[in-house]
Design an enzyme around this catalytic site. Structure first.
Site, mmCIF file in Angstrom:
data_model
loop_
_atom_site.group_PDB
_atom_site.id
_atom_site.type_symbol
_atom_site.label_atom_id
_atom_site.label_comp_id
_atom_site.label_asym_id
_atom_site.label_seq_id
_atom_site.Cartn_x
_atom_site.Cartn_y
_atom_site.Cartn_z
ATOM 1 N N SER A 47 27.574 58.342 117.021
ATOM 2 C CA SER A 47 28.601 58.505 118.058
ATOM 3 C C SER A 47 28.052 57.419 119.286
ATOM 4 O O SER A 47 26.835 57.217 119.516
ATOM 5 C CB SER A 47 28.408 59.755 118.708
ATOM 6 O OG SER A 47 29.188 59.776 119.945
ATOM 7 N N TYR A 96 23.581 66.652 122.014
ATOM 8 C CA TYR A 96 24.434 66.031 121.085
ATOM 9 C C TYR A 96 24.197 64.730 121.107
ATOM 10 O O TYR A 96 24.059 63.813 119.832
ATOM 11 C CB TYR A 96 25.821 66.312 121.412
ATOM 12 C CG TYR A 96 26.966 65.639 120.614
ATOM 13 C CD1 TYR A 96 27.014 65.849 119.316
ATOM 14 C CD2 TYR A 96 27.369 64.411 120.820
ATOM 15 C CE1 TYR A 96 28.083 65.148 118.349
ATOM 16 C CE2 TYR A 96 28.431 63.577 120.202
ATOM 17 C CZ TYR A 96 28.809 64.237 119.051
ATOM 18 O OH TYR A 96 29.595 63.264 118.447
HETATM 19 P P1 NAP Z 1 35.820 68.261 113.537
HETATM 20 O O1 NAP Z 1 37.172 67.813 113.766
HETATM 21 O O2 NAP Z 1 35.240 69.104 114.490
HETATM 22 O O3 NAP Z 1 35.337 68.318 112.057
HETATM 23 C C1 NAP Z 1 34.094 68.619 111.683
HETATM 24 C C2 NAP Z 1 34.020 68.733 110.338
HETATM 25 O O4 NAP Z 1 32.673 69.280 109.846
HETATM 26 C C3 NAP Z 1 34.878 69.724 109.916
HETATM 27 O O5 NAP Z 1 35.219 69.554 108.415
HETATM 28 C C4 NAP Z 1 33.696 71.161 109.634
HETATM 29 O O6 NAP Z 1 34.201 72.016 108.653
HETATM 30 C C5 NAP Z 1 32.395 70.459 109.272
HETATM 31 N N1 NAP Z 1 31.373 71.108 109.470
HETATM 32 C C6 NAP Z 1 30.946 71.486 110.664
HETATM 33 N N2 NAP Z 1 29.522 72.146 110.667
HETATM 34 C C7 NAP Z 1 29.201 71.956 109.348
HETATM 35 C C8 NAP Z 1 28.169 72.207 108.642
HETATM 36 N N3 NAP Z 1 27.092 72.744 109.149
HETATM 37 N N4 NAP Z 1 28.038 71.807 107.214
HETATM 38 C C9 NAP Z 1 29.320 71.340 106.754
HETATM 39 N N5 NAP Z 1 30.278 70.798 107.260
HETATM 40 C C10 NAP Z 1 30.280 71.123 108.680
HETATM 41 O O7 NAP Z 1 34.847 66.667 113.928
HETATM 42 P P2 NAP Z 1 35.354 65.167 114.092
HETATM 43 O O8 NAP Z 1 35.750 64.874 115.177
HETATM 44 O O9 NAP Z 1 36.199 64.688 112.774
HETATM 45 O O10 NAP Z 1 33.715 64.596 113.979
HETATM 46 C C11 NAP Z 1 33.122 64.153 112.513
HETATM 47 C C12 NAP Z 1 31.988 63.509 113.071
HETATM 48 O O11 NAP Z 1 32.196 62.208 114.169
HETATM 49 C C13 NAP Z 1 30.936 64.240 113.690
HETATM 50 O O12 NAP Z 1 29.660 63.762 113.277
HETATM 51 C C14 NAP Z 1 31.130 63.741 115.283
HETATM 52 O O13 NAP Z 1 29.724 64.020 115.867
HETATM 53 C C15 NAP Z 1 31.556 62.499 115.032
HETATM 54 N N6 NAP Z 1 32.288 61.773 116.122
HETATM 55 C C16 NAP Z 1 33.321 62.275 116.551
HETATM 56 C C17 NAP Z 1 33.942 61.757 117.761
HETATM 57 C C18 NAP Z 1 35.212 62.379 118.307
HETATM 58 O O14 NAP Z 1 35.424 61.920 119.251
HETATM 59 N N7 NAP Z 1 36.093 63.190 117.536
HETATM 60 C C19 NAP Z 1 33.015 60.711 118.489
HETATM 61 C C20 NAP Z 1 31.960 60.452 117.962
HETATM 62 C C21 NAP Z 1 31.425 61.037 116.880
HETATM 63 P P3 NAP Z 1 34.501 73.575 109.029
HETATM 64 O O15 NAP Z 1 35.842 73.498 109.643
HETATM 65 O O16 NAP Z 1 34.814 74.193 107.638
HETATM 66 O O17 NAP Z 1 33.366 73.907 109.845
#
Ligand code: NAP
Length: 250
Positions: free
Chosen positions: A145, A159
């Site tokens: 991130s 985080y």
């Molecule tokens: P999201 O929409 O909240 O989706 C998170 C995913 O992770 C869901 O599929 C969830 O599944 C799964 N998950 C959560 N806890 C888990 C665990 N303990 N074991 C296995 N799966 C788990 O998040 P996102 O925004 O797509 O983010 C994905 C990645 O990108 C993360 O690493 C996040 O830190 C990174 N990121 C996101 C952003 C942003 O702005 N969105 C920015 C920088 C980095 P369930 O629903 O089944 O729990």
């Protein structure tokens, strides 16, 4: 990489992980769609990929639990083509808090999922991919991130620190297995419009912070997925230990 290879995407049921599953399936990979809670979302995505002629399997596992991760990889071994790549995408945020308000349970959960989970999955992947272990090589992409650079003060420094660890993990593992046919890279998304912000109690975060992004907008999950797919592809055959910002200039 061709049809007869599998990519495991952790946290593949929604957001960036789901977008990665779609892009990778479109490039001909079988996809293991990992999730923890939302079986319906993961099953629906796997069914969508199969309906388009792809191959996909939804597999439940909490990446923070080493035994569940071992079972995830073992099931993919049994039911899908040989493993070729891992996307360490699963990650969580928490409610906004200052460091002097964070208790030990919060820190344990954050580091267990975001950092230890990536180590658990990478360990299983390297045991299958590395030529040292008799594998055919492959690739890993860690999802870090931009928070690792920004620190996220007053919101979630914990985080941001887990994502700093992902940067270092990427550099170290990349160099450790570079001569064993395994490339390891990271994407560092910026502000991306997904449900993660609502899970951190800030459903409007992407819209509200968009003016702070040089490109004046939040990104979408597919824009990150395309970068992940490129880093996994043979087009990136000389790229390892790289950390690619996908952040609209932020
Ligand atoms: P999201 O929409 O909240 O989706 C998170 C995913 O992770 C869901 O599929 C969830 O599944 C799964 N998950 C959560 N806890 C888990 C665990 N303990 N074991 C296995 N799966 C788990 O998040 P996102 O925004 O797509 O983010 C994905 C990645 O990108 C993360 O690493 C996040 O830190 C990174 N990121 C996101 C952003 C942003 O702005 N969105 C920015 C920088 C980095 P369930 O629903 O089944 O729990």
């Amino acid at each position: 990489m061709t049809n007869e290879s599998t990519v495991i995407v952790t946290g593949g049921s929604r957001g960036i992980g789901a977008a990665a599953c779609r892009v990778l399936a479109g490039r001909g990979h079988a996809v293991a769609v990992n999730y923890t809670r939302d079986a319906a979302a993961a099953e629906a995505l796997a069914a969508e990929i199969r309906a388009r002629g792809g191959r996909a399997l939804a597999i439940q596992a909490d990446v923070a639990d080493a035994q569940q991760v071992a079972a995830l990889f073992a099931r993919a071994d049994r039911e899908l083509p040989p493993l070729r790549a891992l996307v360490n995408n699963a990650g969580v945020v928490d409610l906004p808090a200052r460091v002097d308000e964070m208790d030990a349970a919060r820190l344990q959960r954050m580091f267990a999922i975001n950092v230890f989970g990536s180590f658990h999955c990478a360990r299983e992947a390297v045991r299958r991919l590395s030529t040292k272990h008799g594998g055919r090589g492959g690739a890993i992409v860690n999802v870090g991130s931009a928070a690792a650079r920004l620190g996220s003060p007053g919101q979630y420094v914990d985080y941001a620190a887990t994502k700093g660890a992902i940067d270092t993990f990427t550099l170290g593992l990349a160099r450790e297995v570079a001569a064993e046919g395994v490339r390891v890279n990271a994407v560092r998304p910026g502000l991306i419009a997904t449900e993660i912000h609502a899970s951190g109690g800030l459903p409007e975060r992407a819209r509200q912070l968009a003016p702070q992004v040089p490109m004046q907008r939040a990104g979408n999950a597919d824009e990150v997925a395309q970068a992940i797919a490129w880093l996994l592809s043979d087009e990136a055959s000389y790229t390892t230990g790289a950390i690619l910002d996908v952040s609209g200039g932020r």
